[in-house]
Design a protein around this motif. Structure first.
Motif, mmCIF file in Angstrom:
data_model
loop_
_atom_site.group_PDB
_atom_site.id
_atom_site.type_symbol
_atom_site.label_atom_id
_atom_site.label_comp_id
_atom_site.label_asym_id
_atom_site.label_seq_id
_atom_site.Cartn_x
_atom_site.Cartn_y
_atom_site.Cartn_z
ATOM 1 N N VAL A 1 4.680 3.591 -4.113
ATOM 2 C CA VAL A 1 4.955 5.014 -4.383
ATOM 3 C C VAL A 1 3.989 5.897 -3.589
ATOM 4 O O VAL A 1 4.380 6.914 -3.016
ATOM 5 N N CYS B 1 5.279 6.210 -0.106
ATOM 6 C CA CYS B 1 6.734 6.322 0.030
ATOM 7 C C CYS B 1 7.117 7.545 0.866
ATOM 8 O O CYS B 1 6.583 8.635 0.688
ATOM 9 N N THR B 2 8.062 7.330 1.775
ATOM 10 C CA THR B 2 8.603 8.435 2.579
ATOM 11 C C THR B 2 10.130 8.429 2.490
ATOM 12 O O THR B 2 10.813 8.860 3.415
ATOM 13 N N LEU B 3 10.639 7.916 1.393
ATOM 14 C CA LEU B 3 12.080 7.707 1.305
ATOM 15 C C LEU B 3 12.882 9.003 1.243
ATOM 16 O O LEU B 3 13.993 9.062 1.747
ATOM 17 N N CYS B 4 12.343 10.018 0.588
ATOM 18 C CA CYS B 4 13.082 11.281 0.528
ATOM 19 C C CYS B 4 12.211 12.409 1.087
ATOM 20 O O CYS B 4 11.007 12.250 1.250
ATOM 21 N N LEU C 1 10.820 14.876 -0.057
ATOM 22 C CA LEU C 1 9.726 15.433 -0.863
ATOM 23 C C LEU C 1 8.352 14.942 -0.400
ATOM 24 O O LEU C 1 7.339 15.564 -0.707
ATOM 25 N N HIS C 2 8.311 13.851 0.349
ATOM 26 C CA HIS C 2 7.001 13.368 0.804
ATOM 27 C C HIS C 2 6.371 14.328 1.810
ATOM 28 O O HIS C 2 5.152 14.356 1.970
ATOM 29 N N ARG D 1 4.081 17.030 -0.006
ATOM 30 C CA ARG D 1 3.223 16.658 -1.141
ATOM 31 C C ARG D 1 1.761 16.559 -0.686
ATOM 32 O O ARG D 1 1.482 16.228 0.470
ATOM 33 N N VAL E 1 10.973 12.266 -10.469
ATOM 34 C CA VAL E 1 10.529 12.112 -9.074
ATOM 35 C C VAL E 1 9.011 12.199 -9.021
ATOM 36 O O VAL E 1 8.392 12.891 -9.824
ATOM 37 N N LYS E 2 8.441 11.496 -8.076
ATOM 38 C CA LYS E 2 6.982 11.351 -8.015
ATOM 39 C C LYS E 2 6.314 12.368 -7.089
ATOM 40 O O LYS E 2 5.082 12.422 -7.038
ATOM 41 N N CYS E 3 7.090 13.119 -6.343
ATOM 42 C CA CYS E 3 6.512 14.089 -5.414
ATOM 43 C C CYS E 3 7.033 15.483 -5.751
ATOM 44 O O CYS E 3 8.163 15.637 -6.211
ATOM 45 N N ALA F 1 16.848 8.631 -4.942
ATOM 46 C CA ALA F 1 15.919 7.859 -4.114
ATOM 47 C C ALA F 1 14.742 7.351 -4.934
ATOM 48 O O ALA F 1 14.247 6.240 -4.720
ATOM 49 N N CYS F 2 14.294 8.143 -5.885
ATOM 50 C CA CYS F 2 13.111 7.789 -6.679
ATOM 51 C C CYS F 2 13.462 6.940 -7.901
ATOM 52 O O CYS F 2 12.561 6.429 -8.568
ATOM 53 N N PHE G 1 11.824 3.490 -8.801
ATOM 54 C CA PHE G 1 10.415 3.503 -9.216
ATOM 55 C C PHE G 1 10.294 3.775 -10.720
ATOM 56 O O PHE G 1 9.535 3.097 -11.412
#
Ligand code: SF4
Length: 235
Positions: free
Chosen positions: A54, A57-60, A62-63, A66, A127-129, A144-145, A148
């Motif tokens: 996590v 992560c650069t999947l979506c 939002l990274h 952040r 979501v984490k970001c 995407a998140c 996790f």
């Protein structure tokens, strides 16, 4: 904040990450050096691997803005899991969910049922970001998140999940409905009891609903007591 719609739900359901658990590339994986993690790999990660994945992560999208990913906080053996929607500005800075005014209110809500965030409680977000401008997560971002949060829940195995607000409720239930229609009942996330109540940030703006939130907290506490006494009762 943008209201949720059926489109939001439809996109969640259409996401291959969400629906099929196909081997879709995620962030660089500590579990497989030189390769990318897949949804299947995420579903097999331990806490340390999941946190590291996590964090990078650069999947979506939002990274991109952040300061840091906000994984979650609390007791990794917790019976109680509280799920919000996304980190805000303070959370993004401090790396912990539910800090700032909404966090203080959540702490007070927990204290009212004899809980605190470091004992028997875990707190995470959909979501984490941080979404820019504290908007709701987009459907594709939540999808995407999703692996996790799903893995956090698997690892925790909480006795009871509390969804704070509509974004968390829709994500965990996989269907759209109003908070009013979901409150006051024990729902189901993959066989685990789930109760829906208001997000603390909403309650800060809507004082009229604080009494309803108190009713929800009493219901949440009673439900946990019932679950615990059912566990103690021999079959
Ligand atoms: Fe990855 Fe989730 Fe952050 Fe998007 S919000 S970059 S999926 S950790």
């Amino acid at each position: 904040m943008k209201p949720l719609s059926q489109d939001w739900l439809a996109e969640l359901n259409l996401s291959p990450l969400w629906r099929e658990r196909e081997p879709v590339a995620l962030a660089p994986s500590p579990a497989s050096e030189g390769a990318s993690a897949t949804v299947i790999e995420v579903a097999q990660m331990d806490w340390a691997q999941l946190k590291q994945t996590v964090a990078t992560c650069t999947l979506c999208p939002l990274h991109e803005k952040r300061t840091q990913a906000v994984f979650g906080v609390g007791d990794e053996q917790a019976d109680w899991l509280f799920v919000g929607e996304a980190p805000g500005a303070e959370e993004d800075m401090q790396g912990e969910p539910f800090v700032g005014q909404a966090g203080k209110l959540l702490d007070n809500m927990l204290a009212s049922i004899s809980l605190n965030r470091s004992e028997r409680v875990y707190i995470a977000n959909v979501v984490k970001c941080r979404p820019p401008g504290n908007r709701n997560p987009e459907p594709a971002e939540a999808a995407a998140c999703a692996p996790f949060l799903d893995r956090q829940i698997d690892l925790l195995a909480p006795k009871l999940i509390v969804a704070l607000g509509k974004v968390a409720a829709v994500r965990l239930l996989g269907r759209d409905a109003s908070i009013a229609s979901l409150r006051g009942q024990v729902l189901n996330y993959h066989g685990r009891p789930l109760i829906v109540t208001y997000h603390p940030a909403y309650l800060l703006r809507s004082l009229m609903d604080k009494a309803k939130a108190w009713e929800d907290l009493c219901f949440i506490k009673r439900t946990m007591q019932d679950l615990q006494s059912a566990e103690r009762t021999p079959i």
